[in-house]
Scaffold this motif. Structure first.
Motif, PDB file in Angstrom:
ATOM      1  N   ASP A 114       0.832  -1.205   0.000  1.00  0.00           N
ATOM      2  CA  ASP A 114       0.000   0.000   0.000  1.00  0.00           C
ATOM      3  C   ASP A 114       0.867   1.255   0.000  1.00  0.00           C
ATOM      4  OD1 ASP A 114      -2.931   1.061   0.602  1.00  0.00           O
ATOM      5  OD2 ASP A 114      -1.544   2.187   1.857  1.00  0.00           O
ATOM      6  N   ARG A 325     -14.004   5.753   1.828  1.00  0.00           N
ATOM      7  CA  ARG A 325     -13.219   4.523   1.623  1.00  0.00           C
ATOM      8  C   ARG A 325     -12.940   3.922   2.990  1.00  0.00           C
ATOM      9  NH1 ARG A 325      -8.046   2.516   2.039  1.00  0.00           N
ATOM     10  NH2 ARG A 325      -7.144   1.418   0.261  1.00  0.00           N
ATOM     11  N   PRO A 372     -12.283  -1.157  -0.208  1.00  0.00           N
ATOM     12  CA  PRO A 372     -11.077  -1.368  -1.018  1.00  0.00           C
ATOM     13  C   PRO A 372     -10.646  -2.834  -0.997  1.00  0.00           C
ATOM     14  CG  PRO A 372     -10.458  -0.583   1.136  1.00  0.00           C
ATOM     15  CD  PRO A 372     -11.965  -0.657   1.131  1.00  0.00           C
ATOM     16  N   ILE A 409     -13.905  -0.094  -4.377  1.00  0.00           N
ATOM     17  CA  ILE A 409     -12.784   0.490  -5.103  1.00  0.00           C
ATOM     18  C   ILE A 409     -12.237  -0.563  -6.058  1.00  0.00           C
ATOM     19  CG2 ILE A 409     -10.476   1.483  -4.907  1.00  0.00           C
ATOM     20  CD1 ILE A 409     -12.349   3.315  -3.570  1.00  0.00           C
ATOM     21  N   ASP A 411      -9.230  -1.515  -7.444  1.00  0.00           N
ATOM     22  CA  ASP A 411      -7.798  -1.247  -7.343  1.00  0.00           C
ATOM     23  C   ASP A 411      -6.954  -2.433  -7.773  1.00  0.00           C
ATOM     24  OD1 ASP A 411      -8.534  -2.800  -5.193  1.00  0.00           O
ATOM     25  OD2 ASP A 411      -8.135  -1.264  -3.680  1.00  0.00           O
ATOM     26  N   ASP A 433      -9.569   3.234  -8.753  1.00  0.00           N
ATOM     27  CA  ASP A 433      -8.363   3.924  -8.279  1.00  0.00           C
ATOM     28  C   ASP A 433      -7.290   3.726  -9.344  1.00  0.00           C
ATOM     29  OD1 ASP A 433      -5.900   4.646  -7.050  1.00  0.00           O
ATOM     30  OD2 ASP A 433      -6.821   4.397  -5.079  1.00  0.00           O
ATOM     31  N   GLU A 435      -4.340   4.943  -9.989  1.00  0.00           N
ATOM     32  CA  GLU A 435      -2.934   4.731  -9.646  1.00  0.00           C
ATOM     33  C   GLU A 435      -2.708   3.332  -9.085  1.00  0.00           C
ATOM     34  OE1 GLU A 435       0.439   6.468  -6.622  1.00  0.00           O
ATOM     35  OE2 GLU A 435      -1.019   7.884  -7.472  1.00  0.00           O
ATOM     36  N   ASP A 436      -3.577   2.895  -8.164  1.00  0.00           N
ATOM     37  CA  ASP A 436      -3.422   1.555  -7.603  1.00  0.00           C
ATOM     38  C   ASP A 436      -3.637   0.483  -8.671  1.00  0.00           C
ATOM     39  OD1 ASP A 436      -2.753   2.414  -5.132  1.00  0.00           O
ATOM     40  OD2 ASP A 436      -4.674   2.002  -4.183  1.00  0.00           O
ATOM     41  N   LEU A 437      -4.625   0.683  -9.529  1.00  0.00           N
ATOM     42  CA  LEU A 437      -4.872  -0.289 -10.592  1.00  0.00           C
ATOM     43  C   LEU A 437      -3.645  -0.404 -11.494  1.00  0.00           C
ATOM     44  CD1 LEU A 437      -6.865  -2.219 -11.943  1.00  0.00           C
ATOM     45  CD2 LEU A 437      -7.696  -0.292 -13.314  1.00  0.00           C
ATOM     46  N   TYR A 440      -0.827  -2.448  -9.604  1.00  0.00           N
ATOM     47  CA  TYR A 440      -1.053  -3.889  -9.558  1.00  0.00           C
ATOM     48  C   TYR A 440      -1.019  -4.514 -10.954  1.00  0.00           C
ATOM     49  CZ  TYR A 440      -2.263  -3.604  -4.618  1.00  0.00           C
ATOM     50  OH  TYR A 440      -2.212  -3.412  -3.264  1.00  0.00           O
ATOM     51  N   SER A 448       5.653   3.798  -6.822  1.00  0.00           N
ATOM     52  CA  SER A 448       4.501   4.646  -7.098  1.00  0.00           C
ATOM     53  C   SER A 448       4.803   5.715  -8.142  1.00  0.00           C
ATOM     54  CB  SER A 448       4.022   5.308  -5.801  1.00  0.00           C
ATOM     55  OG  SER A 448       5.083   6.020  -5.187  1.00  0.00           O
ATOM     56  N   GLY A 482      -8.076   8.513  -7.316  1.00  0.00           N
ATOM     57  CA  GLY A 482      -6.635   8.319  -7.217  1.00  0.00           C
ATOM     58  C   GLY A 482      -5.854   9.188  -8.193  1.00  0.00           C
TER      59      GLY A 482
END
Length: 524
Positions: A114, A325, A372, A409, A411, A433, A435-437, A440, A448, A482
């Motif tokens: 995370d 969230r 999430p 979310i 993600d 999200d 950025e998270d998608l 991953y 990041s 995100g």
């Protein structure tokens, strides 16, 4: 004259004297006493450090206060305290034991998936250095600004900025910090220019000199030390223009959210649960698309406190959407508090006090709840079973409540591919999200910054398109969240893929609005 190039973390241009924040070298002239005395000295240092942090937190707001509360929580963490106590018992000095614990716990956070939790490694270093300084007899306030200055550092600690008069800070220049570091986030919230990733040695070289910090154009920022007369004249002109612009409200904020061809879109903001509940929605945002609640996990806030905060936030939103969230320990693997949190959850996925507070607050506004880390239908149904347990407990206690719309979310790639199945099992809204998608999907969980630069990757676009199509076929709302300042230039492509709502950090709202208004969907 020396010119250094880095990454723009907060826009603007300033010129002024440079002051360095030097965290120095600890450990000089230490005398190690017997273990009992070292442990007693450590315990006293922790009490003093917590008192200092509490005083700072009383003046802080929003994410700033959250950071300080996290540092207090770390000093109270049983595993952290035991690690230090065991090393002292083995014959180490208290300061050395804290430094060792800093390396261990900061290292663990740096390896967490995370991003938000991983960035808190600097908080571990910050609070450990505070305790070490107390043990070593070093002052905690290292800098007193007598005039407005540009601050430079190898890496900024949160307390470096908390202890200063922010009116005296012209800008921030950092050798190492990233665009998602606390220093960068704070710079954007303070509205001051910041340039990061300038490289080793820049802060020390610039200290005591005049400099120009220019983050006014694009993603690249420059830091000019001992500028020439020509550079100073150019900077004066840019600064004068920016000040004039600052006095005049940006007219774009009042314009309708329409593309060139008349397609409507919505802009939502992102914020933190501990931000000022009376703060109005900024720059024409239509609601809060992402209200983060990590403080619930980190500070163990009681149900009543959460309910009061949420109710006030909803009452001040004037009917606008507020999407919360929820906390999820699945995103916090290897964090120092994970074991304790897992024990407190008793095998559950959700924090029952938070869910009950959300159910109680729902009658006071347009509340939405987003879960999430939902990998598929099994995760979703697990969450909804626990929501039903909370409903039953409130119902049996005769407490007024209401069920808000529940969503998740997106993600992880699995959630994107299974969006249709999730909707069929009760998901009422989806927030992607981006950025998270990307992290991953592209295998960039630990990077990041790289993820921000690839949020428009074709593979990510395909996943987003899949979500949009499945949601549209079932009449379910979907939007992108995100989104940061660093990624906005890559976001318009998703307008063309069918996204019509975007949740953005406040500093990126107007820049993204201008980009989306310039798009023409008739060209497809």
């Amino acid at each position: 004259m020396y010119t250094f190039t880095g990454v723009s973390a907060s826009p603007g241009i300033v010129m002024g004297p440079v002051e360095q924040i030097d965290h120095g070298t600890a450990g000089l002239h230490r005398i190690v006493c017997d273990p009992f005395r070292e442990r007693a000295l450590y315990d006293v240092a922790v009490v003093l450090a917590k008192d200092e942090l509490r005083r700072l937190s009383q003046r802080a707001k929003g994410p700033d206060a959250d950071i300080l509360l996290f540092q207090i929580a770390l000093l109270e963490d049983e595993s952290f305290t035991n690690e230090i106590g065991d090393y002292i018992a083995a014959g180490a000095g208290g300061a050395a034991a804290v430094e060792r614990a800093e390396q261990i716990f900061a290292g663990r956070l740096n390896n967490v998936d995370d991003e938000y939790i991983r960035e808190r490694s600097v908080d571990v270093c910050d609070v450990c250095r505070r305790v070490v300084d107390i043990l070593d007899g070093r002052p905690r306030r290292r800098l007193h600004l007598k005039r407005p200055s540009i601050l430079v550092a190898d890496r900024f600690f949160p307390s470096d900025l908390f202890s200063l008069d922010r009116r005296m800070i012209l800008g921030l220049a950092s050798n190492q910090d990233s665009t998602v570091s606390h220093a960068a986030i704070m710079a954007r919230s303070m509205g001051i220019p910041a340039v990061v990733q300038l490289g080793d040695g820049v802060a020390a070289l610039a200290a005591g000199h005049l400099a120009i910090l220019d983050a006014s154009v694009g993603d690249t920022g420059t830091f000019i030390v001992q500028p020439s007369g020509t550079h100073m004249a150019e900077a004066d002109c840019k600064i004068a223009q920016s000040r004039l612009h600052g006095r005049t409200p940006d007219p774009v904020a009042a314009l309708l959210c329409l593309t060139k061809d008349g397609t409507a879109f919505r802009l939502l903001t992102a914020t933190n649960a501990t931000s000022d509940p009376e703060e109005p929605l900024t720059q024409g945002a239509a609601g809060i698309g992402l209200l983060r609640t990590e403080s619930v996990l980190l500070d163990d806030l009681p149900e009543e406190t959460q309910f009061s905060t949420l109710r006030e936030k909803l009452q001040n939103s004037d009917g606008a959407m507020v999407a919360v969230r929820t906390c999820d320990t699945n995103a916090d693997d290897n964090s120092p508090w994970t074991a304790e949190m897992a024990k407190r959850l008793h095998g559950h996925r959700l924090f029952f006090p938070q869910i009950k507070a959300l159910l109680r607050a729902a009658p006071y506004g347009d509340l939405r709840v987003l879960f999430p880390m939902i990998a598929g239908v099994e995760d979703w149904e697990s969450c909804m079973r626990e929501v039903e347990v909370c409903r039953t407990q409130l119902r049996n206690a005769g407490v007024e409540m209401q069920s808000p719309p529940f969503g998740c979310i997106v993600d992880m790639p699995s959630a994107a591919l299974l969006a249709g199945e999730l909707i069929d099992h009760g998901v009422q809204m989806l927030a992607i999200d981006i950025e998270d998608l990307t992290r991953y999907t592209m295998g960039l969980v630990q990077d990041s910054d790289a993820a921000v630069n690839r949020v428009d990757n074709p593979a990510v676009q395909r996943l987003v398109k899949e979500v949009v199509e499945q949601a549209r076929a079932r009449g379910v709302e979907v939007y992108l969240c995100g989104i940061t300042v660093a990624s906005i230039t890559r976001i318009p492509v998703y307008l063309h893929l069918g996204i019509r709502a975007f949740s953005v950090e406040p500093a990126a709202l107007l820049p993204l609005k201008k980009l989306l208004m310039a798009e023409d969907l008739r060209k497809e």
